[in-house]
Enzyme design. Structure first.
Site, PDB file in Angstrom:
ATOM      1  N   CYS A  59       0.821  -1.210   0.000  1.00 36.18           N
ATOM      2  CA  CYS A  59       0.000   0.000   0.000  1.00 36.18           C
ATOM      3  C   CYS A  59       0.858   1.265   0.000  1.00 36.18           C
ATOM      4  O   CYS A  59       1.959   1.270   0.537  1.00 36.18           O
ATOM      5  CB  CYS A  59      -0.869   0.030   1.247  1.00 36.18           C
ATOM      6  SG  CYS A  59      -1.947  -1.384   1.398  1.00 36.18           S
ATOM      7  N   ARG A  80       5.787  -0.104  -5.953  1.00 35.24           N
ATOM      8  CA  ARG A  80       5.697  -0.879  -4.721  1.00 35.24           C
ATOM      9  C   ARG A  80       4.702  -2.027  -4.846  1.00 35.24           C
ATOM     10  O   ARG A  80       4.647  -2.884  -3.983  1.00 35.24           O
ATOM     11  CB  ARG A  80       5.289   0.033  -3.566  1.00 35.24           C
ATOM     12  CG  ARG A  80       6.313   1.100  -3.262  1.00 35.24           C
ATOM     13  CD  ARG A  80       5.737   2.112  -2.297  1.00 35.24           C
ATOM     14  NE  ARG A  80       5.410   1.500  -1.026  1.00 35.24           N
ATOM     15  CZ  ARG A  80       6.216   1.463   0.007  1.00 35.24           C
ATOM     16  NH1 ARG A  80       7.401   2.001  -0.065  1.00 35.24           N
ATOM     17  NH2 ARG A  80       5.846   0.903   1.142  1.00 35.24           N
ATOM     18  N   TRP A  98      -2.887  -2.728  -1.604  1.00 32.40           N
ATOM     19  CA  TRP A  98      -2.428  -4.085  -1.907  1.00 32.40           C
ATOM     20  C   TRP A  98      -3.190  -4.970  -0.942  1.00 32.40           C
ATOM     21  O   TRP A  98      -2.973  -4.916   0.271  1.00 32.40           O
ATOM     22  CB  TRP A  98      -0.928  -4.160  -1.675  1.00 32.40           C
ATOM     23  CG  TRP A  98      -0.266  -5.384  -2.196  1.00 32.40           C
ATOM     24  CD1 TRP A  98       0.009  -5.701  -3.491  1.00 32.40           C
ATOM     25  CD2 TRP A  98       0.262  -6.458  -1.417  1.00 32.40           C
ATOM     26  NE1 TRP A  98       0.669  -6.896  -3.563  1.00 32.40           N
ATOM     27  CE2 TRP A  98       0.838  -7.384  -2.312  1.00 32.40           C
ATOM     28  CE3 TRP A  98       0.316  -6.739  -0.040  1.00 32.40           C
ATOM     29  CZ2 TRP A  98       1.440  -8.563  -1.897  1.00 32.40           C
ATOM     30  CZ3 TRP A  98       0.919  -7.902   0.367  1.00 32.40           C
ATOM     31  CH2 TRP A  98       1.476  -8.807  -0.555  1.00 32.40           C
ATOM     32  N   ASN A 151      -2.157   2.504   5.569  1.00 30.02           N
ATOM     33  CA  ASN A 151      -1.243   1.382   5.313  1.00 30.02           C
ATOM     34  C   ASN A 151      -1.070   0.635   6.628  1.00 30.02           C
ATOM     35  O   ASN A 151      -0.974   1.262   7.678  1.00 30.02           O
ATOM     36  CB  ASN A 151       0.142   1.877   4.893  1.00 30.02           C
ATOM     37  CG  ASN A 151       0.138   2.517   3.528  1.00 30.02           C
ATOM     38  OD1 ASN A 151      -0.862   2.476   2.817  1.00 30.02           O
ATOM     39  ND2 ASN A 151       1.256   3.111   3.158  1.00 30.02           N
ATOM     40  N   GLY A 152      -0.975  -0.687   6.555  1.00 30.81           N
ATOM     41  CA  GLY A 152      -0.792  -1.468   7.776  1.00 30.81           C
ATOM     42  C   GLY A 152      -2.001  -2.336   8.052  1.00 30.81           C
ATOM     43  O   GLY A 152      -2.844  -2.534   7.160  1.00 30.81           O
ATOM     44  N   GLU A 193      19.356 -17.428  -5.405  1.00 31.83           N
ATOM     45  CA  GLU A 193      18.952 -16.116  -5.900  1.00 31.83           C
ATOM     46  C   GLU A 193      18.575 -16.188  -7.383  1.00 31.83           C
ATOM     47  O   GLU A 193      17.604 -15.567  -7.808  1.00 31.83           O
ATOM     48  CB  GLU A 193      20.080 -15.102  -5.640  1.00 31.83           C
ATOM     49  CG  GLU A 193      19.847 -13.698  -6.161  1.00 31.83           C
ATOM     50  CD  GLU A 193      18.637 -12.987  -5.593  1.00 31.83           C
ATOM     51  OE1 GLU A 193      17.980 -13.514  -4.676  1.00 31.83           O
ATOM     52  OE2 GLU A 193      18.308 -11.902  -6.100  1.00 31.83           O
ATOM     53  N   LYS A 214      14.921 -15.126  -8.790  1.00 33.48           N
ATOM     54  CA  LYS A 214      14.723 -14.093  -9.822  1.00 33.48           C
ATOM     55  C   LYS A 214      13.837 -14.626 -10.939  1.00 33.48           C
ATOM     56  O   LYS A 214      12.924 -13.956 -11.400  1.00 33.48           O
ATOM     57  CB  LYS A 214      16.064 -13.633 -10.431  1.00 33.48           C
ATOM     58  CG  LYS A 214      16.940 -12.763  -9.585  1.00 33.48           C
ATOM     59  CD  LYS A 214      16.457 -11.343  -9.442  1.00 33.48           C
ATOM     60  CE  LYS A 214      15.530 -11.157  -8.299  1.00 33.48           C
ATOM     61  NZ  LYS A 214      15.983 -11.063  -6.972  1.00 33.48           N
ATOM     62  N   GLU A 255      10.188 -15.008  -9.762  1.00 33.44           N
ATOM     63  CA  GLU A 255       9.518 -13.735  -9.486  1.00 33.44           C
ATOM     64  C   GLU A 255       8.980 -13.066 -10.738  1.00 33.44           C
ATOM     65  O   GLU A 255       7.852 -12.577 -10.741  1.00 33.44           O
ATOM     66  CB  GLU A 255      10.505 -12.752  -8.827  1.00 33.44           C
ATOM     67  CG  GLU A 255      10.751 -12.976  -7.376  1.00 33.44           C
ATOM     68  CD  GLU A 255      11.772 -11.987  -6.815  1.00 33.44           C
ATOM     69  OE1 GLU A 255      11.496 -11.402  -5.772  1.00 33.44           O
ATOM     70  OE2 GLU A 255      12.848 -11.801  -7.424  1.00 33.44           O
ATOM     71  N   HIS A 285      19.819 -36.151  -3.702  1.00 37.29           N
ATOM     72  CA  HIS A 285      18.968 -36.614  -2.606  1.00 37.29           C
ATOM     73  C   HIS A 285      17.487 -36.344  -2.882  1.00 37.29           C
ATOM     74  O   HIS A 285      16.691 -36.229  -1.962  1.00 37.29           O
ATOM     75  CB  HIS A 285      19.399 -35.957  -1.296  1.00 37.29           C
ATOM     76  CG  HIS A 285      20.802 -36.295  -0.914  1.00 37.29           C
ATOM     77  ND1 HIS A 285      21.197 -37.567  -0.579  1.00 37.29           N
ATOM     78  CD2 HIS A 285      21.933 -35.538  -0.871  1.00 37.29           C
ATOM     79  CE1 HIS A 285      22.497 -37.585  -0.319  1.00 37.29           C
ATOM     80  NE2 HIS A 285      22.965 -36.347  -0.506  1.00 37.29           N
ATOM     81  N   LYS A 311       7.135  -4.577  -3.750  1.00 39.86           N
ATOM     82  CA  LYS A 311       8.537  -4.198  -3.551  1.00 39.86           C
ATOM     83  C   LYS A 311       8.896  -4.236  -2.074  1.00 39.86           C
ATOM     84  O   LYS A 311       9.977  -4.653  -1.696  1.00 39.86           O
ATOM     85  CB  LYS A 311       8.760  -2.795  -4.118  1.00 39.86           C
ATOM     86  CG  LYS A 311      10.184  -2.277  -3.967  1.00 39.86           C
ATOM     87  CD  LYS A 311      11.153  -3.089  -4.810  1.00 39.86           C
ATOM     88  CE  LYS A 311      12.594  -2.680  -4.604  1.00 39.86           C
ATOM     89  NZ  LYS A 311      13.494  -3.800  -4.983  1.00 39.86           N
TER      90      LYS A 311
END
Ligand code: G6P
Length: 610
Positions: free
Chosen positions: A2, A27, A76, A102-103, A483, A487, A490, A506, A605
């Protein structure tokens, strides 16, 4: 996540707010809304989807009041679907009070029950509407007072802005656990949850702390605690310019940020390496350097990409500084009753400095007596302010949702930290000099690697229809494998798994079928021979080998189907180079699949909720 923008000043507020919302787009959000103070009450419009939808609604609406006070929000979804109804602003049931938030209000259902019993009605599924109702319940002509009374009744986190139809020139803002800054311009104030929405107007800002609020009117502003104790706030300068957060000729922020890495890393190193004296200078932690050198244990806590950088850190601190280190997901650390003994240092790594889990883990560690250090990019962010000391990344604003340059910046800071400890303990001046020389060369080496972007695009395009990929590495390149897989997931929505290469046998080896792409980080180093063995295991099962290998390695070109090369460096620094081809691979895969690179679905973000 948000976002909030609010404005009190001398400009026409509608365009200012829309522009501000656009600055927050990166964001992540799924709906937006706006509230403008008019003579005949509050003018509110909301829309699901992109900000452009809200913008076109406003363009066609002839009833927008001319006004200089307003607020807007990108949502969001947490409580309730991403619909127009659930978008902010939310109103109390008398439609006198509007709020953007927000929150999360944790006790929202109790508040709803309380207000419902008093005859209030609710139209949305959101937690925020309960707070709007509560402020309305307390409102008797003084908005600031009503906000204070309501905030005393709630549990949870907020960054919020509130307006009242009866006080059209007043904006009340408050913060607890969700960032909020006030830009102080000439005869204007712009409030936002992120500096990106402020810098166009002014670089002079006030950072609100938790449990602080401000009452802003065209004539000026007052700051106080939510208990109404006046507080005097310093006005400070934000560090980055508007130009820095714009695209600068690149098609996407992610691509720009990948290509910015040589410069970003040079900036991160600037002033921190005294080549003459052969030492590392980290001003932000100087005050605690004795405690840091004497540390008996390091706990690194972070989320996502920052966690991967933390995993590199674990290797660095153990190998170079010889301090037992563990890296832990912040979301796990905060809830598992961790043991924090004397001599423990907790390092919180975060690009944004606002990630809710990382912040909570940091607070938990501080409560248990740990010395806390921050490795943070955003200057003045909550984690940066709440840690005892820290080192900023200084890699510039990162806008693309998929983190790239921050990852490398985080590793560089960890290297510097590990070296500064090591030199005071076991490391000779000669070895330190070797590291410093190698670090100096990294930006140029990065530039060289980035020249392979077109080759990486061509290879990647051949495999983008494959829905399952493996990323494998060992030692310092094991976190890079994780990583690389993250990437790809995402931004291209391809399923990818990152593993320490030897773990493959394994279980995951069962996944390999003819044509499956397996990306090996196979640079020369202590585990090179072993990794070649792992490559053969995949080849034997028909997998396609894409290798990130050292320049001049003729053997690997015979074994792998495709090779991207990186120059040689000291093994602990290899992640700074080997991650670059993987970032480009993910970018080109996403492009080939037509995905929205900078705003991938379902991601934000900065995750400022649990
Ligand atoms: C989100 C982002 C990731 C990031 C993580 C931690 O999930 O999408 O890219 O790595 O948060 O963010 P931080 O700002 O704490 O580094």
């Amino acid at each position: 996540m948000c976002g909030i923008v609010a404005y009190v000043g001398n400009k026409d507020v509608g365009p200012v707010l829309i522009e501000g919302l656009k600055r927050l787009e990166y964001r992540g959000y799924d709906s937006s809304g706006i509230c403008i103070a008019g003579k005949n009450g509050l003018f509110i419009r909301k829309a699901a989807g992109r900000i452009s939808v809200l913008e076109s609604i406003l363009d066609e609406d002839k009833t927008i009041p001319a006004s200089h006070v307003g607020m807007a929000h990108t949502r969001w979804a947490t409580h309730g679907a991403p619909t127009e109804c659930n978008a902010h602003p939310h109103l109390d049931d008398k439609k006198r009070i509007a709020i953007v938030h927000n929150g999360i209000i944790e006790n929202y259902s109790a508040i709803r029950q309380f207000l419902t019993a008093k005859g209030h009605t609710f139209v949305s599924d959101t937690d925020t509407e309960s707070l709007a109702g509560l402020i309305g319940h307390f409102y008797e002509g003084d908005l600031a007072k009503a906000v204070q009374l309501a905030l005393h009744e709630i549990r949870g986190t907020y960054g919020l802005a509130v307006m009242s139809a009866s006080e059209p020139e007043v904006l009340v803002v408050a913060r607890r656990g969700s960032p909020l800054i006030i830009g102080v311009g000439k005869d204007e104030y712009i409030v936002a949850s992120d500096a990106a929405a402020v810098v166009e107007h002014t670089t002079q800002v006030i950072y609100l702390n938790d449990n602080e609020m401000a009452v802003i009117t065209p004539k000026g502003f007052r700051t106080m605690t939510i208990d109404d104790v006046p507080v005097t706030k310093d006005v400070t300068a934000v560090e980055f310019s508007l130009e820095q957060i714009e695209l600068g000729g690149y098609q996407h922020f992610m691509l720009k940020e990948i290509f910015e890495q040589p410069e970003a890393i040079a900036n991160c190193l600037r002033g921190r390496v005294d080549r003459h004296e052969g030492r590392v200078v980290l001003g932000g932690i100087a005050q605690y350097s004795r405690d840091i050198v004497r540390a008996r244990r390091i706990i690194i806590t972070a989320c996502g990409t920052a966690w991967h950088a933390g995993l590199v850190g674990e290797f660095l601190f153990e190998e170079l500084a010889k301090i037992p280190t563990e890296v832990e997901y912040a979301s796990e650390f905060r809830y598992r009753n961790p043991i924090v003994e004397d001599g423990t240092i907790v390092i919180a790594i975060s690009q944004s400095g606002e990630t809710a889990d990382t912040l909570a883990a940091l607070r938990e560690a501080k409560d248990r007596g740990a010395l806390s250090l921050g490795v943070v990019n955003v200057v003045g962010s909550t984690i940066a302010r709440e840690t005892d000391a820290g080192v900023y990344l200084h890699v510039g604003p990162e806008v693309g949702v998929a983190s790239t340059k921050a990852f490398c910046g985080q590793i560089v800071v960890e290297v510097l930290l590990a070296l500064s400890i090591a030199r005071r303990k076991y490391m000779s001046q000669t070895v330190l000099q070797e590291f410093l020389t190698a670090l100096d060369r990294i930006p140029e080496q990065m530039r060289h690697i980035l020249e392979q972007s077109e080759l990486i695009r061509q290879v990647t395009t051949q495999y983008v229809k494959r829905e399952n990929w493996l990323f494998l590495g060992r030692g310092f390149n094991y976190p890079v494998a994780l990583e690389g897989a993250l990437k790809l997931k995402e931004i291209s929505y391809i399923h990818a798994e990152g593993l320490p290469a030897a773990e493959m046998k394994h279980g995951p080896i069962a996944l390999i079928n003819p044509g499956m792409p397996a990306v090996f980080i196979a640079t020369r180093g202590s585990q090179y021979e072993k990794l070649l063995g792992n490559i053969q295991e995949v080849k034997a099962r028909g997998g396609k080998i894409i290798a990130v290998a050292s320049e001049g390695d003729d053997h690997i070109t015979k074994v792998a189907d495709h090779v991207f090369t990186v120059p040689d460096t000291i093994e602990p620094l290899q992640p700074l180079l080997t991650v670059l081809p993987l970032q480009l691979l993910a970018y080109h895969a996403a492009m080939a699949r037509g995905c929205n690179v900078d705003k991938p679905r379902n991601l934000a973000k900065s995750v400022t909720v649990e």
